[in-house]
Design a protein around this motif. Structure first.
Motif, PDB file in Angstrom:
ATOM      1  N   MET A   1       0.846  -1.172   0.000  1.00  0.00           N
ATOM      2  CA  MET A   1       0.000   0.000   0.000  1.00  0.00           C
ATOM      3  C   MET A   1       0.899   1.244   0.000  1.00  0.00           C
ATOM      4  SD  MET A   1      -3.180   0.212   2.670  1.00  0.00           S
ATOM      5  CE  MET A   1      -4.520  -0.782   2.104  1.00  0.00           C
ATOM      6  N   ASN A   2       0.668   2.145  -0.918  1.00  0.00           N
ATOM      7  CA  ASN A   2       1.458   3.378  -0.925  1.00  0.00           C
ATOM      8  C   ASN A   2       0.742   4.449  -0.091  1.00  0.00           C
ATOM      9  OD1 ASN A   2      -0.475   4.751  -2.550  1.00  0.00           O
ATOM     10  ND2 ASN A   2       0.481   3.975  -4.420  1.00  0.00           N
ATOM     11  N   GLU A   3       1.399   5.611   0.047  1.00  0.00           N
ATOM     12  CA  GLU A   3       0.859   6.675   0.897  1.00  0.00           C
ATOM     13  C   GLU A   3      -0.523   7.124   0.444  1.00  0.00           C
ATOM     14  OE1 GLU A   3       1.985  11.265   1.947  1.00  0.00           O
ATOM     15  OE2 GLU A   3       3.597   9.780   2.014  1.00  0.00           O
ATOM     16  N   GLU A   4      -0.729   7.280  -0.844  1.00  0.00           N
ATOM     17  CA  GLU A   4      -2.034   7.740  -1.338  1.00  0.00           C
ATOM     18  C   GLU A   4      -3.123   6.701  -1.060  1.00  0.00           C
ATOM     19  OE1 GLU A   4      -4.767  10.156  -2.102  1.00  0.00           O
ATOM     20  OE2 GLU A   4      -2.703  10.862  -2.039  1.00  0.00           O
ATOM     21  N   GLU A   5      -2.801   5.420  -1.166  1.00  0.00           N
ATOM     22  CA  GLU A   5      -3.781   4.373  -0.858  1.00  0.00           C
ATOM     23  C   GLU A   5      -4.138   4.377   0.630  1.00  0.00           C
ATOM     24  OE1 GLU A   5      -2.719   1.048  -4.269  1.00  0.00           O
ATOM     25  OE2 GLU A   5      -1.407   1.221  -2.513  1.00  0.00           O
ATOM     26  N   VAL A   6      -3.137   4.607   1.477  1.00  0.00           N
ATOM     27  CA  VAL A   6      -3.408   4.685   2.922  1.00  0.00           C
ATOM     28  C   VAL A   6      -4.286   5.894   3.218  1.00  0.00           C
ATOM     29  CG1 VAL A   6      -2.375   4.975   5.211  1.00  0.00           C
ATOM     30  CG2 VAL A   6      -1.294   3.447   3.542  1.00  0.00           C
ATOM     31  N   LEU A   7      -3.941   7.050   2.660  1.00  0.00           N
ATOM     32  CA  LEU A   7      -4.769   8.245   2.871  1.00  0.00           C
ATOM     33  C   LEU A   7      -6.184   8.048   2.332  1.00  0.00           C
ATOM     34  CD1 LEU A   7      -2.325  11.203   2.226  1.00  0.00           C
ATOM     35  CD2 LEU A   7      -3.392  10.537   4.375  1.00  0.00           C
ATOM     36  N   ALA A   8      -6.317   7.309   1.242  1.00  0.00           N
ATOM     37  CA  ALA A   8      -7.649   7.020   0.696  1.00  0.00           C
ATOM     38  C   ALA A   8      -8.481   6.232   1.709  1.00  0.00           C
ATOM     39  CB  ALA A   8      -7.535   6.258  -0.623  1.00  0.00           C
ATOM     40  N   GLU A   9      -7.850   5.327   2.431  1.00  0.00           N
ATOM     41  CA  GLU A   9      -8.555   4.572   3.478  1.00  0.00           C
ATOM     42  C   GLU A   9      -9.029   5.522   4.581  1.00  0.00           C
ATOM     43  OE1 GLU A   9      -9.498   1.538   3.240  1.00  0.00           O
ATOM     44  OE2 GLU A   9      -8.017   0.382   2.121  1.00  0.00           O
ATOM     45  N   PHE A  10      -8.165   6.480   4.977  1.00  0.00           N
ATOM     46  CA  PHE A  10      -8.558   7.453   5.998  1.00  0.00           C
ATOM     47  C   PHE A  10      -9.700   8.337   5.497  1.00  0.00           C
ATOM     48  CE2 PHE A  10      -4.712   6.186   8.100  1.00  0.00           C
ATOM     49  CZ  PHE A  10      -4.932   6.479   9.439  1.00  0.00           C
ATOM     50  N   ALA A  46      -7.909  -4.972   8.708  1.00  0.00           N
ATOM     51  CA  ALA A  46      -7.098  -6.118   8.279  1.00  0.00           C
ATOM     52  C   ALA A  46      -6.197  -5.739   7.108  1.00  0.00           C
ATOM     53  CB  ALA A  46      -7.992  -7.291   7.897  1.00  0.00           C
ATOM     54  N   ARG A  47      -6.724  -4.995   6.140  1.00  0.00           N
ATOM     55  CA  ARG A  47      -5.901  -4.557   4.989  1.00  0.00           C
ATOM     56  C   ARG A  47      -4.725  -3.712   5.445  1.00  0.00           C
ATOM     57  NH1 ARG A  47     -10.840  -3.541   2.576  1.00  0.00           N
ATOM     58  NH2 ARG A  47     -10.708  -1.288   2.925  1.00  0.00           N
ATOM     59  N   LEU A  48      -4.982  -2.778   6.349  1.00  0.00           N
ATOM     60  CA  LEU A  48      -3.915  -1.909   6.834  1.00  0.00           C
ATOM     61  C   LEU A  48      -2.872  -2.702   7.618  1.00  0.00           C
ATOM     62  CD1 LEU A  48      -6.091   1.155   7.852  1.00  0.00           C
ATOM     63  CD2 LEU A  48      -4.413   1.080   5.982  1.00  0.00           C
ATOM     64  N   ALA A  49      -3.320  -3.670   8.432  1.00  0.00           N
ATOM     65  CA  ALA A  49      -2.375  -4.484   9.198  1.00  0.00           C
ATOM     66  C   ALA A  49      -1.531  -5.358   8.285  1.00  0.00           C
ATOM     67  CB  ALA A  49      -3.119  -5.340  10.224  1.00  0.00           C
ATOM     68  N   VAL A  50      -2.130  -5.947   7.284  1.00  0.00           N
ATOM     69  CA  VAL A  50      -1.369  -6.773   6.336  1.00  0.00           C
ATOM     70  C   VAL A  50      -0.333  -5.908   5.620  1.00  0.00           C
ATOM     71  CG1 VAL A  50      -1.553  -8.066   4.169  1.00  0.00           C
ATOM     72  CG2 VAL A  50      -3.115  -8.568   6.060  1.00  0.00           C
ATOM     73  N   ALA A  51      -0.720  -4.693   5.241  1.00  0.00           N
ATOM     74  CA  ALA A  51       0.224  -3.787   4.577  1.00  0.00           C
ATOM     75  C   ALA A  51       1.346  -3.398   5.523  1.00  0.00           C
ATOM     76  CB  ALA A  51      -0.504  -2.549   4.068  1.00  0.00           C
ATOM     77  N   LEU A  52       1.021  -3.145   6.792  1.00  0.00           N
ATOM     78  CA  LEU A  52       2.046  -2.786   7.779  1.00  0.00           C
ATOM     79  C   LEU A  52       2.971  -3.965   8.049  1.00  0.00           C
ATOM     80  CD1 LEU A  52       3.298  -0.806   9.749  1.00  0.00           C
ATOM     81  CD2 LEU A  52       1.469  -1.367  11.386  1.00  0.00           C
ATOM     82  N   ALA A  53       2.416  -5.155   8.187  1.00  0.00           N
ATOM     83  CA  ALA A  53       3.250  -6.346   8.397  1.00  0.00           C
ATOM     84  C   ALA A  53       4.206  -6.553   7.229  1.00  0.00           C
ATOM     85  CB  ALA A  53       2.368  -7.579   8.610  1.00  0.00           C
ATOM     86  N   ALA A  54       3.741  -6.273   6.011  1.00  0.00           N
ATOM     87  CA  ALA A  54       4.584  -6.438   4.823  1.00  0.00           C
ATOM     88  C   ALA A  54       5.748  -5.449   4.805  1.00  0.00           C
ATOM     89  CB  ALA A  54       3.741  -6.277   3.561  1.00  0.00           C
ATOM     90  N   LYS A  55       5.621  -4.316   5.526  1.00  0.00           N
ATOM     91  CA  LYS A  55       6.706  -3.333   5.590  1.00  0.00           C
ATOM     92  C   LYS A  55       7.837  -3.762   6.520  1.00  0.00           C
ATOM     93  CE  LYS A  55       6.586   0.771   4.556  1.00  0.00           C
ATOM     94  NZ  LYS A  55       6.307   2.094   4.027  1.00  0.00           N
ATOM     95  N   LEU A  56       7.562  -4.745   7.382  1.00  0.00           N
ATOM     96  CA  LEU A  56       8.597  -5.207   8.311  1.00  0.00           C
ATOM     97  C   LEU A  56       9.641  -6.034   7.565  1.00  0.00           C
ATOM     98  CD1 LEU A  56       6.332  -6.446  11.238  1.00  0.00           C
ATOM     99  CD2 LEU A  56       7.588  -4.278  11.114  1.00  0.00           C
ATOM    100  N   PRO A  57      10.911  -5.840   7.878  1.00  0.00           N
ATOM    101  CA  PRO A  57      11.936  -6.704   7.261  1.00  0.00           C
ATOM    102  C   PRO A  57      11.679  -8.173   7.613  1.00  0.00           C
ATOM    103  CG  PRO A  57      12.944  -4.827   8.388  1.00  0.00           C
ATOM    104  CD  PRO A  57      11.489  -4.831   8.755  1.00  0.00           C
ATOM    105  N   ASN A  58      11.991  -9.063   6.684  1.00  0.00           N
ATOM    106  CA  ASN A  58      11.768 -10.503   6.911  1.00  0.00           C
ATOM    107  C   ASN A  58      12.408 -10.994   8.194  1.00  0.00           C
ATOM    108  OD1 ASN A  58      10.205 -10.936   4.618  1.00  0.00           O
ATOM    109  ND2 ASN A  58      11.988 -11.349   3.326  1.00  0.00           N
ATOM    110  N   GLU A  59      13.641 -10.535   8.484  1.00  0.00           N
ATOM    111  CA  GLU A  59      14.321 -11.027   9.686  1.00  0.00           C
ATOM    112  C   GLU A  59      13.601 -10.603  10.962  1.00  0.00           C
ATOM    113  OE1 GLU A  59      16.486  -7.246   8.392  1.00  0.00           O
ATOM    114  OE2 GLU A  59      15.758  -9.016   7.373  1.00  0.00           O
TER     115      GLU A  59
END
Length: 194
Positions: A1-10, A46-59
C-alpha cells in the motif's frame, strides 16, 4: 500500500479531520487522524495491518513472538497485526498513570515483541509502552505504526517501521499560527492531557 492508498482509506472512513486539535503529545495541529474510525471496519483494519506487516523486514517478522500495543489507540491495530503475523497480541494500559500488562496478559522472559501503535507523533507513549514491555520480561525488537507524524525525527530506541509518514505540522501552544490561535482546540484523542 502506498501513501495515497493509505490516505484514501482514511478519507473513505472520514478519519482525516481538519480544524484545531490538541494532540495527546500536548502539541496542536490543524489536522487529526482518527485511527479508531479508520480501524472500525474490520476489513479495512485487516488490509492496513497486512500492509504494515509487509513493511517489516523478513528477519524481524520471523523473530516476533508477541505483539503488544498501548491502550487505547493501539488495541485494534495491535490485534490485527497479531492476526497478520500469526502471533498472540496483547496490550498495556495505564490504570494508575503508568503502562503495565494486566487482564492476565504476561510475557515469557526474553519473548521477542513487536510494539504496535496507531499514530506516533513525539514517541512518548511508544517509549512508555516499550519500557513496560521490557519491565514485564519482553525484548522489544522493533516498533511499528500506521502513521509516523514525527517528520522522521522520532527515536524509540528500536527500529521503527511506519506504514506511512504524514507530516502535518504540529505546534507548541506558544507558537500557534494565528488561524489556530483564533479557534478553540478540540481534544479528540483518548488520553487525558496533563
Amino acid at each position: 500500500m502506498n501513501e495515497e492508498e493509505v490516505l484514501a482509506e482514511f478519507r473513505a472512513s472520514k478519519a482525516l479531520l481538519e480544524g484545531h486539535f490538541l494532540l495527546s503529545s500536548g502539541r496542536h495541529s490543524a489536522h487529526y487522524l482518527q485511527c479508531a474510525r479508520v480501524l472500525m471496519n474490520p476489513d479495512r483494519a485487516a488490509r492496513l495491518a497486512v500492509a504494515l506487516a509487509a513493511k517489516l523486514p523478513n528477519e524481524v517478522r520471523r523473530q516476533i513472538d508477541k505483539v503488544v500495543s498501548p491502550a487505547m489507540g493501539g488495541v485494534i491495530i495491535g490485534q490485527e497485526m497479531g492476526r497478520a503475523l500469526k502471533v498472540d497480541a496483547m496490550f498495556v494500559e495505564r490504570p494508575e498513570g503508568t503502562f503495565e500488562l494486566r487482564r492476565g496478559f504476561s510475557l515469557e522472559p526474553g519473548d521477542k515483541v513487536l510494539m504496535v501503535e496507531d499514530v506516533v507523533t513525539t514517541g512518548k507513549s511508544s517509549r512508555e509502552a516499550i519500557a513496560a514491555i521490557e519491565a514485564a520480561g519482553g525484548k522489544v525488537i522493533a516498533a511499528a505504526a500506521l502513521v509516523d507524524r514525527s517528520a522522521g525525527t522520532v527515536d524509540l530506541g528500536v527500529p521503527f517501521h511506519p506504514l506511512v509518514a504524514i507530516n502535518f505540522p504540529t505546534y507548541a501552544v506558544d507558537a500557534l499560527p494565528p488561524e489556530l490561535a483564533a479557534t478553540p482546540a478540540v481534544k479528540p484523542g483518548s488520553r487525558a492531557q496533563p
